[in-house]
Design an enzyme around this catalytic site. Structure first.
Site, mmCIF file in Angstrom:
data_model
loop_
_atom_site.group_PDB
_atom_site.id
_atom_site.type_symbol
_atom_site.label_atom_id
_atom_site.label_comp_id
_atom_site.label_asym_id
_atom_site.label_seq_id
_atom_site.Cartn_x
_atom_site.Cartn_y
_atom_site.Cartn_z
ATOM 1 N N CYS A 1 11.130 24.667 7.203
ATOM 2 C CA CYS A 1 12.147 24.550 6.204
ATOM 3 C C CYS A 1 13.382 24.910 6.402
ATOM 4 O O CYS A 1 14.111 24.031 7.233
ATOM 5 C CB CYS A 1 11.556 25.176 4.797
ATOM 6 S SG CYS A 1 12.337 24.598 3.411
ATOM 7 N N HIS B 1 6.099 24.655 4.095
ATOM 8 C CA HIS B 1 5.903 25.814 4.150
ATOM 9 C C HIS B 1 4.708 26.377 4.802
ATOM 10 O O HIS B 1 3.605 26.633 3.698
ATOM 11 C CB HIS B 1 6.302 26.659 2.966
ATOM 12 C CG HIS B 1 7.922 26.775 2.713
ATOM 13 N ND1 HIS B 1 8.657 27.887 3.212
ATOM 14 C CD2 HIS B 1 8.697 26.020 1.984
ATOM 15 C CE1 HIS B 1 9.914 27.650 2.688
ATOM 16 N NE2 HIS B 1 9.929 26.424 1.936
ATOM 17 N N GLU C 1 3.252 28.753 5.710
ATOM 18 C CA GLU C 1 3.128 30.194 5.586
ATOM 19 C C GLU C 1 2.361 30.541 3.978
ATOM 20 O O GLU C 1 2.127 31.634 3.752
ATOM 21 C CB GLU C 1 4.181 31.033 5.869
ATOM 22 C CG GLU C 1 5.298 31.122 4.906
ATOM 23 C CD GLU C 1 6.238 30.033 5.117
ATOM 24 O OE1 GLU C 1 5.843 28.890 5.643
ATOM 25 O OE2 GLU C 1 7.306 29.980 4.190
#
Lengths: 214, 280
Positions: free
Chosen positions: A81, A174, A176
């Site tokens: 990002c 994202h 994560e």
């Protein structure tokens, strides 16, 4: 072999989540808040966050040139990002690149405001089925890329959203924020794993670097 | 992605630019900051759309705005002008004495205040995608934010020690859905980010809240009621980025002019002027 030490730029953004994902795939996450902690890393993660904030804070800490040198020297780097924006060689609208090194042009917040944030399944052939769940939050859009240098691992519509250029892996989304660790595994196994670990040589608790809180 | 960031209250495009240049990851667009709402009294309502639009055009970071508790039409209006986050806030005068907004009915994400774990979970059950401590807005006094953050954390810690049948009883006590209570007991954290708000006035206050476990910090009156908003805004951002580094905190705390004047919270409590008791 000891776990590779992966620095997570910890000035702002999804730091703890990247730390958890890295630990889950067998790496040792280390928070990086200043230039002191930059040496002795086997890899680097530039997390998401507000790109304006990341730009200002990294600039204040004098981190930009250090990061740029390490990445240019081939330190494996995962950028997500706002991290992708930091590595882009060109930013639409005339904004100066921050670190650079990735041969793409990005448009910041191109998908719209917070309301236009979305999740979408992404087919990533190199990771096999099932699709990766892409979480896009005020995401940057890759609007142009150097096809000779940048390998596109996944598209959303016509936009590249997961790309690799040598030792750099970059996502507009994202990875994560979900429990799917395949992107982090690809980074640690293929990009970092290809280089052997500095931890085999250096003290794993070097000064200036602290463990990521998990 | 706002985690590890500072969100600042602003009332003009100029203030919004100062906040963004200092490193704020978002700004809260207001007509009056909490300290002035407190001083001037009267009914505090949603900020006019044109004021918010002016601020949106001034910055590239996300923009938030407040609606009155329970005032779902104010929220509809903010969603229509594509605000990035809606804060259903006790700082404004409540519009409904029994019901918060059904936030599931909206696409725009909501942030809500909480004073303890039960309140945080009730807001999350209603659809909040971010919570913040209420603290006591407009006071420049961090004591209530600390109380609320500690209450939420100790509530979470307590859950992890309970057996499955005890979790049912605890859910009743917390007045929160049992599924959510079970999830928090299992994961040891809230399912959404938890920021701190209400009384942060100095870089040290901001770092205190981060060390107590906040995912980020809202600073309301603390910036633009101080004598040096630009320097203070930047110092607070630096303090949050380096919240565990005392040397960096010392640098961030040095050379600032006067902080906003503080208010002793005990006096407000005696006069029945606490904002944190709004909401249920």
């Amino acid at each position: 072999m000891s776990a590779p030490r992966i620095g997570v730029l910890a000035l702002h953004g999804g730091v703890a989540e990247h730390g958890e994902a890295l630990a889950a795939v067998g790496a040792e996450p280390v928070e990086v808040r200043g230039a002191r902690a930059l040496p002795r890393l086997d890899g680097l993660v530039l997390p998401g966050g507000e790109s304006t904030t990341v730009r200002l804070l990294a600039g204040r800490e004098g981190l930009v040139s250090g990061l740029g040198e390490l990445i240019a020297e081939g330190l494996p780097t995962l950028a997500t990002c706002a991290g992708l924006i930091a590595l882009a060689d060109r930013i639409e609208g005339g904004e100066e690149p921050l670190v650079g090194g990735l041969a793409v042009t990005v448009s910041r917040n191109a998908y719209g405001r917070q309301l236009a944030s979305f999740e979408a399944p992404l087919a990533v052939p190199s990771l096999g089925p099932p699709p990766v769940e892409g979480v896009f939050i005020r995401a940057p859009r890759i609007v142009a890329w150097d096809e000779r240098r940048v390998e596109v691992l996944a598209f959303h519509g016509e936009d590249p959203v997961l790309v690799r250029q040598g030792d750099i892996l970059a996502a507009a989304f994202h990875p994560e924020l979900t429990d799917d660790r395949r992107v982090h595994r690809l980074f640690v196994d293929d990009l970092v794993g290809a280089r052997g670990t500095a931890a085999a040589i250096h003290d794993p608790l070097a000064e200036g670097a602290s463990r990521v809180r998990t | 992605m706002l985690k590890g960031g500072v969100i600042m209250d602003v009332t003009t495009p100029e203030e919004a630019r100062i906040a963004e240049a200092a490193g704020a990851c978002s700004v809260m667009a207001l007509e009056r900051i909490p300290a002035d709402i407190r001083a001037q009294g009267g009914v505090a309502r949603m900020t006019a759309p044109e004021v918010i639009q002016g601020i949106k055009e001034a910055v590239s970071v996300p923009v938030m705005a407040k609606v009155r508790i329970g005032h779902f039409v104010e929220a509809q209006i903010l969603q229509a002008i594509e605000i990035d986050f809606v804060d259903e806030s006790e700082v404004l005068t409540p519009a409904d004495e029994a019901h918060h907004i059904d936030k599931h009915a909206f696409d725009v994400p909501f942030v809500c205040g909480a004073t303890d774990l039960g309140e945080a979970l009730r807001r999350i059950a209603e659809g909040a995608s971010m919570v913040r401590t209420k603290g006591e807005a407009g006071t420049g006094n961090v004591v209530e934010a600390v109380r609320h953050m500690r209450a939420i954390r100790s509530g979470i810690g307590r859950l992890s020690a309970l057996s499955p049948e005890e979790l049912f009883a605890e859910a009743k006590e917390l007045r929160a859905p049992v599924d959510l209570v079970r999830e928090v007991a299992r994961t040891g954290r809230l399912p959404v980010v938890n920021f701190s708000a209400g009384g942060v006035a100095t870089p040290a206050d901001a770092a205190l809240m981060m060390q107590l476990g906040a995912d980020g910090v809202f600073v309301g009156s603390g910036i633009f009621k101080s004598e040096d908003p630009e320097a203070r805004a930047r110092a607070v951002v630096d303090a949050v980025a380096h919240f565990e580094d005392p040397e960096a905190l010392a640098r961030a705390s040095s050379g600032l002019k006067e902080a906003m004047p503080g208010i002793e919270v005990g006096e407000l409590r005696e006069r029945g002027e606490l904002l944190q008791t709004r909401g249920w």
